[in-house]
Design a protein around this motif. Structure first.
Motif, short mmCIF file in Angstrom:
data_model
loop_
_atom_site.label_atom_id
_atom_site.label_comp_id
_atom_site.label_asym_id
_atom_site.label_seq_id
_atom_site.Cartn_x
_atom_site.Cartn_y
_atom_site.Cartn_z
N GLY A 295 0.83 -1.19 0.00
CA GLY A 295 0.00 0.00 0.00
C GLY A 295 0.87 1.24 0.00
N VAL A 296 0.38 2.30 -0.62
CA VAL A 296 1.04 3.60 -0.58
C VAL A 296 0.03 4.61 -0.05
N SER A 297 0.40 5.30 1.02
CA SER A 297 -0.53 6.18 1.71
C SER A 297 -0.04 7.63 1.73
N PRO A 298 -0.53 8.44 0.79
CA PRO A 298 -0.20 9.86 0.82
C PRO A 298 -1.12 10.63 1.76
N ALA A 299 -0.69 11.83 2.13
CA ALA A 299 -1.60 12.80 2.75
C ALA A 299 -2.19 13.60 1.59
N ALA A 300 -2.51 14.87 1.81
CA ALA A 300 -3.11 15.67 0.75
C ALA A 300 -2.15 15.81 -0.42
N VAL A 301 -2.70 15.60 -1.62
CA VAL A 301 -1.92 15.69 -2.86
C VAL A 301 -2.55 16.77 -3.72
N ALA A 302 -1.71 17.49 -4.46
CA ALA A 302 -2.19 18.61 -5.28
C ALA A 302 -2.85 18.10 -6.55
N THR A 303 -4.03 17.52 -6.39
CA THR A 303 -4.88 17.09 -7.50
C THR A 303 -6.28 17.63 -7.22
N ASP A 304 -7.21 17.36 -8.14
CA ASP A 304 -8.59 17.79 -7.92
C ASP A 304 -9.45 16.67 -7.35
N PHE A 305 -8.80 15.71 -6.64
CA PHE A 305 -9.52 14.55 -6.13
C PHE A 305 -10.64 14.92 -5.17
N PRO B 21 -13.40 17.26 -4.06
CA PRO B 21 -14.17 18.39 -4.59
C PRO B 21 -14.11 19.60 -3.67
N GLY B 22 -13.81 20.75 -4.25
CA GLY B 22 -13.78 21.98 -3.46
C GLY B 22 -12.48 22.28 -2.76
N ARG B 23 -11.52 21.33 -2.81
CA ARG B 23 -10.23 21.57 -2.18
C ARG B 23 -9.22 22.04 -3.23
N GLY B 24 -8.87 23.30 -3.20
CA GLY B 24 -7.93 23.85 -4.16
C GLY B 24 -6.50 23.68 -3.71
N ARG B 25 -5.58 24.14 -4.54
CA ARG B 25 -4.16 24.00 -4.24
C ARG B 25 -3.77 24.77 -2.98
N ALA B 26 -4.44 25.90 -2.74
CA ALA B 26 -4.11 26.69 -1.56
C ALA B 26 -4.29 25.89 -0.28
N ALA B 27 -5.34 25.06 -0.24
CA ALA B 27 -5.58 24.24 0.95
C ALA B 27 -4.49 23.19 1.12
N GLU C 197 -1.39 23.47 0.01
CA GLU C 197 -0.19 24.20 0.42
C GLU C 197 -0.22 24.54 1.91
N LYS C 198 -1.39 24.92 2.39
CA LYS C 198 -1.54 25.24 3.81
C LYS C 198 -1.24 24.03 4.68
N GLN C 199 -1.75 22.87 4.26
CA GLN C 199 -1.49 21.65 5.02
C GLN C 199 -0.01 21.28 4.95
N ALA C 200 0.59 21.40 3.76
CA ALA C 200 2.00 21.05 3.61
C ALA C 200 2.90 21.93 4.48
N ALA C 201 2.50 23.17 4.68
CA ALA C 201 3.30 24.10 5.49
C ALA C 201 3.39 23.67 6.94
N THR C 202 2.49 22.81 7.41
CA THR C 202 2.50 22.34 8.80
C THR C 202 3.33 21.08 8.98
N THR C 203 3.86 20.53 7.90
CA THR C 203 4.62 19.28 7.99
C THR C 203 6.11 19.55 8.14
N PRO C 204 6.88 18.59 8.66
CA PRO C 204 8.32 18.80 8.80
C PRO C 204 9.04 19.11 7.50
N GLU D 199 2.94 16.37 -5.03
CA GLU D 199 2.35 16.31 -6.36
C GLU D 199 2.01 14.86 -6.69
N ALA D 200 1.17 14.68 -7.69
CA ALA D 200 0.79 13.32 -8.09
C ALA D 200 2.01 12.48 -8.45
N ASP D 201 3.00 13.10 -9.06
CA ASP D 201 4.18 12.36 -9.48
C ASP D 201 5.02 11.91 -8.28
N ASP D 202 4.97 12.63 -7.16
CA ASP D 202 5.66 12.19 -5.96
C ASP D 202 5.11 10.84 -5.49
#
Length: 257
Positions: A193-203, A205-211, A213-220, A226-229
């Motif tokens: 299994g591969v378990s990502p957190a929030a990824v910058a896709t349109d998966f 609904p209603g969650r844009g890239r800004a959201a 980015e905000k979540q990523a800013a709280t991580t170490p 990105e999807a390719d990651d």
């Protein structure tokens, strides 16, 4: 008991292999299809409603014989028919990536907002669908003797935090299902299994890239996923984790810490 295998298997070569990717027309699935094709695999791009996207992707992938194929998670009969088509067309399947999924954003505290129809749709798409896909392709995968299944899960399956309670539950179920399947499908098939957190896709609904980015800013690591990651993690699991099965790889920038 099965025959005992020697170690030192080395890197898993993709050249000449056939890789099936559900949800392959967009997002993580499409990025994974690209990486697999670059590695030399013939890719079956599974789609639900995204036929035109799948056909366009197949046309642009490097290599030849890539196949857009209808793989609807809600129909076990259609999934069995798709597996038969892959067998007819290629005579083999070596890799299965279960990337198809769905969600519905619902605040966790608003229990009434999570209606039964939405809950059922999420569970069917995210849990029963991957199981039915594995069931349909298992004979082909077993025949190869050295195959791999990667289930695209989510950090939500272990934290209980995500777009909805139903989504979190579905990913937890997918993870547990992977444990069970790894026990019964070896030694011919690895299950990861591969378990990502929030990824910058349109998966979501209603969650844009800004959201995201905000979540990523709280991580170490403070890095937007990105999807390719995620696709690279999937590729690594397939090609390099030769002695891993029944385990999950977290791709979250350290959000779980």
């Amino acid at each position: 008991m099965g025959e005992l295998r020697a170690g030192g298997l080395g890197v898993y070569p993709l050249a000449g292999k056939v890789a099936v990717v559900t949800g392959g027309s967009s997002g993580i699935g499409a990025a994974t299809a690209r990486r697999l094709a670059e590695g030399g695999a013939r890719v079956v791009i599974g789609y639900g409603a995204g036929r035109e996207r799948a056909e366009a992707l197949a046309a642009e992938l490097p290599g030849e014989e890539h196949l857009p194929l209808h793989l609807p998670m809600e129909s076990s009969a259609a999934l069995r028919a798709a597996a038969a088509e892959v067998e007819r067309r290629f005579g083999r399947a070596d890799v299965l990536v279960n990337s198809a999924g769905t969600t519905k954003p619902v605040p966790h505290a608003d229990l009434e907002a999570m209606d039964d129809e939405s809950f059922d749709r999420i569970l069917i798409t995210n849990v029963r669908g991957p199981f039915a896909t594995i069931r349909a392709f298992a004979p082909l995968l077993r025949r190869g003797g050295d195959s791999v299944i990667v289930n695209v899960s989510s950090l939500s399956g272990s934290t209980g935090l995500g777009s909805s309670i139903a989504y979190c539950a579905s990913k937890a179920a997918l993870d547990t299902m992977g444990l069970s399947l790894a026990r019964v499908l070896g030694p011919e098939i690895r299950v990861l299994g591969v378990s990502p957190a929030a990824v910058a896709t349109d998966f979501v609904p209603g969650r844009g890239r800004a959201a995201v980015e905000k979540q990523a800013a709280t991580t170490p690591l403070r890095t937007v996923a990105e999807a390719d990651d995620v696709a690279l993690a999937i590729l690594s699991a397939i090609t390099h984790l030769r002695l891993s099965t029944g385990t999950n790889i977290v791709v979250d920038g350290g959000r779980h810490l």
